[in-house]
Design an enzyme around this catalytic site. Structure first.
Site, PDB file in Angstrom:
ATOM      1  N   HIS A   1       0.861  -1.186   0.000  1.00 18.28           N
ATOM      2  CA  HIS A   1       0.000   0.000   0.000  1.00 18.28           C
ATOM      3  C   HIS A   1       0.895   1.233   0.000  1.00 18.28           C
ATOM      4  O   HIS A   1       1.806   1.352   0.812  1.00 18.28           O
ATOM      5  CB  HIS A   1      -0.874  -0.015   1.258  1.00 18.28           C
ATOM      6  CG  HIS A   1      -1.572   1.284   1.514  1.00 18.28           C
ATOM      7  ND1 HIS A   1      -2.362   1.899   0.578  1.00 18.28           N
ATOM      8  CD2 HIS A   1      -1.594   2.091   2.611  1.00 18.28           C
ATOM      9  CE1 HIS A   1      -2.856   3.025   1.085  1.00 18.28           C
ATOM     10  NE2 HIS A   1      -2.401   3.169   2.313  1.00 18.28           N
TER      11      HIS A   1
ATOM     12  N   ASP B   1       0.688  -5.475 -19.715  1.00 15.80           N
ATOM     13  CA  ASP B   1       1.696  -6.448 -19.285  1.00 15.80           C
ATOM     14  C   ASP B   1       1.454  -6.905 -17.838  1.00 15.80           C
ATOM     15  O   ASP B   1       1.913  -7.982 -17.444  1.00 15.80           O
ATOM     16  CB  ASP B   1       3.110  -5.833 -19.359  1.00 15.80           C
ATOM     17  CG  ASP B   1       3.690  -5.845 -20.776  1.00 15.80           C
ATOM     18  OD1 ASP B   1       3.263  -6.664 -21.600  1.00 15.80           O
ATOM     19  OD2 ASP B   1       4.581  -5.013 -21.047  1.00 15.80           O
TER      20      ASP B   1
ATOM     21  N   HIS C   1       0.910   5.763  -1.049  1.00 10.15           N
ATOM     22  CA  HIS C   1       0.190   6.954  -1.508  1.00 10.15           C
ATOM     23  C   HIS C   1       0.931   7.525  -2.707  1.00 10.15           C
ATOM     24  O   HIS C   1       1.106   8.740  -2.803  1.00 10.15           O
ATOM     25  CB  HIS C   1       0.086   7.991  -0.382  1.00 10.15           C
ATOM     26  CG  HIS C   1      -0.828   7.600   0.727  1.00 10.15           C
ATOM     27  ND1 HIS C   1      -1.536   8.521   1.474  1.00 10.15           N
ATOM     28  CD2 HIS C   1      -1.197   6.395   1.220  1.00 10.15           C
ATOM     29  CE1 HIS C   1      -2.262   7.881   2.403  1.00 10.15           C
ATOM     30  NE2 HIS C   1      -2.075   6.600   2.258  1.00 10.15           N
TER      31      HIS C   1
ATOM     32  N   HIS D   1      -8.606   7.815  -1.336  1.00 11.99           N
ATOM     33  CA  HIS D   1      -7.531   7.383  -0.473  1.00 11.99           C
ATOM     34  C   HIS D   1      -6.271   7.091  -1.312  1.00 11.99           C
ATOM     35  O   HIS D   1      -5.503   8.020  -1.565  1.00 11.99           O
ATOM     36  CB  HIS D   1      -8.007   6.175   0.348  1.00 11.99           C
ATOM     37  CG  HIS D   1      -7.028   5.694   1.372  1.00 11.99           C
ATOM     38  ND1 HIS D   1      -7.397   4.908   2.437  1.00 11.99           N
ATOM     39  CD2 HIS D   1      -5.706   5.877   1.493  1.00 11.99           C
ATOM     40  CE1 HIS D   1      -6.331   4.640   3.175  1.00 11.99           C
ATOM     41  NE2 HIS D   1      -5.296   5.216   2.629  1.00 11.99           N
TER      42      HIS D   1
END
Lengths: 234, 234, 234, 234
Positions: free
Chosen positions: B95, B120, B97, B169
């Site tokens: 995860h 791809d 940003h 987010h």
């Protein structure tokens, strides 16, 4: 706090702005305050960062008079002073011309709160000041720049947003310490960049819902915060 | 697999995100799972990357309870857990940003499949979740973020796309290993950037024809793959 | 030329693409040709650049059969071969997914000749191929990609432009040597970036006048060139 | 001044352009002038920066004839000469193809004065020349490029702006020394980038009010300047 410690913190905060690519040449400046003695430590004006030492950091009182140091303080000192007066929790101030935050200031628009990255640090849009009058520019320009920021926060009801854009100029950020002020300046630039891209993709503005904005801000700030390690200072 | 090995893989994946410029300060987190023991290794919350050691990586069970380690796990742990539940082939989750992928999430738009670079890795657009309700935000927010991703993939028929944008987010990516999850996060950012430029140039959207999309995806994935060296793990 | 020399040149050209930030992970590939022996030296498929040695460079004939080397050649080899067949002066080919050139390819638009930087290297717009048919994609895809480039140059009257955009895919560049092919790929990305910014500023397209385009191209190329030092190879 | 000193200054200014990311390969050139001897020191044409030594810097007279040095001077020498003739305070000239300034030149638009960063260095918009005629391109092209700049400043009443955009080409900057010319080129690129972002955000153009523009320009330049340390050369 010993002034030597504050000087070192201020030097470190200034160098952090350089390391993160927020300043060109001698642009930008960070300061810190000792609230007990009412003394400010600030970057000298126009000195190259690569040569700056802890002794070059200038100590002034709250009227901007130099108390210690051989160099002139940053020409933006009086703006820092007004920010310290208005925000009693501020222990540091950082000013840069970082390019995306500056572009929003030049475009005369607040940076909208589009996402959780923004909400992690700024509880709402980063606002932009009104233009200064020619009289405010002619006399006490830097002090009036600070007053434009404090008036803005008075008008907006003092949002929990440790940053402001000075219209046609650039951002000022603050924080509990010089390091936190510089940290907020780095985040602001990232947030300004993502807001720029967001508007370009969406063609319109989708502010983050308040429930999500509050969740993220309060996840990191205040008594219910649960981000980071126990015992970390928020 | 020994947990020490997984811890090292997870540390490496987290550092890869830093090396590739995808994270600022302590943003972002990568994890890995041992499917036999049902144990997860994940980055601790709010610890600077430059100081992070393999011992700082936290081991938890599938309910998010810490099994080994002195630090708190990343606050996004519950999102990772839902991803592991939903995608049994996922061995790692990353995860970030990262700025362009986040901008697409903030703009509430999937990243279109405009080219072979995208195809791809991602067999179709990278989708964006629905907004969470205020109730989902108030209670079990991170778990509900994961459920928004899994609901999205249920609705879309489980496309072969190891990434999702959480609206307002940021992206979550996954892969067979922690390294592959981080790798996919790096590719996603490049693909997000090129999609941004493509829309700006074209003024409209030209999705890649399906024949070409399938060709590129299958050239690298699945039993007919012929990219890379014989014996490479796909 | 000894094949070892060509191998080294091809390795260097591949590493130049990395140094200049044009490739992510194992994306991209450069090759060189020995016109006397009709042998091609090309990057192996999917090998990380940081581990690549001169021995990893694969030697093939003009049908794509490996003559020397233990690794598989780049999966784009057949595209390189068609470029070598069509352009007898080409001694090297470079293929990247550099982000701005790729964005133009994804937007299905040639890169206009807006300025002298472009005209110093490319005597007119960098053209974009037609889409491949599903049949061309299904069989001999990489060869058909090369044929799409050569058909394009046939149709345009063979402009003096050592680069093409493959629609929905990415750029291919060529030059007298592998180094020059890589050099052209670097310039192409800069030119693609500036063309992107130019369109965004101007809102419309101002092609460079032909007199100025010709002046700059001929200042660096051909018998009247006067850029660089006497005796430099043009 | 000894020519060896000027040569060193010119080499340093050229390398500063590289360090700041303003030039690709051998693009760009900086020069300096000795006003007493009417001699110019300039970068040689097409020599890689990493190999350039102080001995490679070429000395010419005001007609462009080489007085010292074994290499050919930059092909843009005659443009530099016209700038030195027109601006008697110029001690250095820097020319780059920096990407945002070049994009404004390609878009045929002056860079508007949107903010105080711009006004700190340039007292108004950075103007763009008229197009050269085919005749001006055919003969004495580089000299005519310089004359297009000097005509532009004649027409505009010689604004205190040490930079110009040559339409369809790129920027030229100047300053009291070679170092200052290079410094201005670096600032120009930052200002060009922020102006680009500003237009994209605002959708329209808000020039900085003249009172603020004058304040910032005069805070750093002229007899009332108070930026920097006492005794600094402005």
């Amino acid at each position: 706090m010993q002034m030597q410690t504050l000087r070192q913190q201020v030097l470190d905060a200034n160098l952090e702005l350089v390391r993160r690519g927020l300043v060109l040449y001698t642009f930008g400046n960070a300061s810190g305050i000792d609230r007990e003695q009412n003394l400010i430590a600030i970057k000298p004006s126009g000195v190259p960062y690569e040569k700056m030492t802890v002794e070059d950091i200038v100590i002034t009182d709250m009227n901007g008079s130099v108390v210690e140091g051989k160099l002139r303080p940053s020409s933006d000192l009086d703006t820092h002073i007004e920010i310290y007066r208005r925000f009693p929790d501020a222990g540091g101030v950082a000013h840069t011309h970082s390019e995306f935050a500056t572009a929003w200031a030049q475009a005369r628009q607040p940076i909208p709160c589009f996402g959780t990255t923004h909400a992690d640090y700024f509880h709402g849009p980063v606002p932009v000041t009104d233009a200064l009058t020619p009289e405010e520019i002619a006399t006490d320009y830097e002090k009036n720049t600070g007053l434009a920021i404090t008036r803005l926060f008075d008008r907006l009801g003092s949002p929990n947003v440790p940053a402001a854009l000075v219209v046609g100029h650039a951002p000022f950020c603050w924080g509990a310490t010089p390091a936190e002020a510089a940290h907020n300046a780095v985040i602001l630039e990232s947030v300004a960049r993502m807001a720029y891209y967001t508007v370009a993709i969406a063609g319109e503005s989708f502010p983050l819902p308040h429930a999500l904005r509050d969740k993220h801000f309060l996840r990191k700030h205040g008594s219910q915060a649960y981000y980071g390690q126990l015992g970390d200072k928020k």
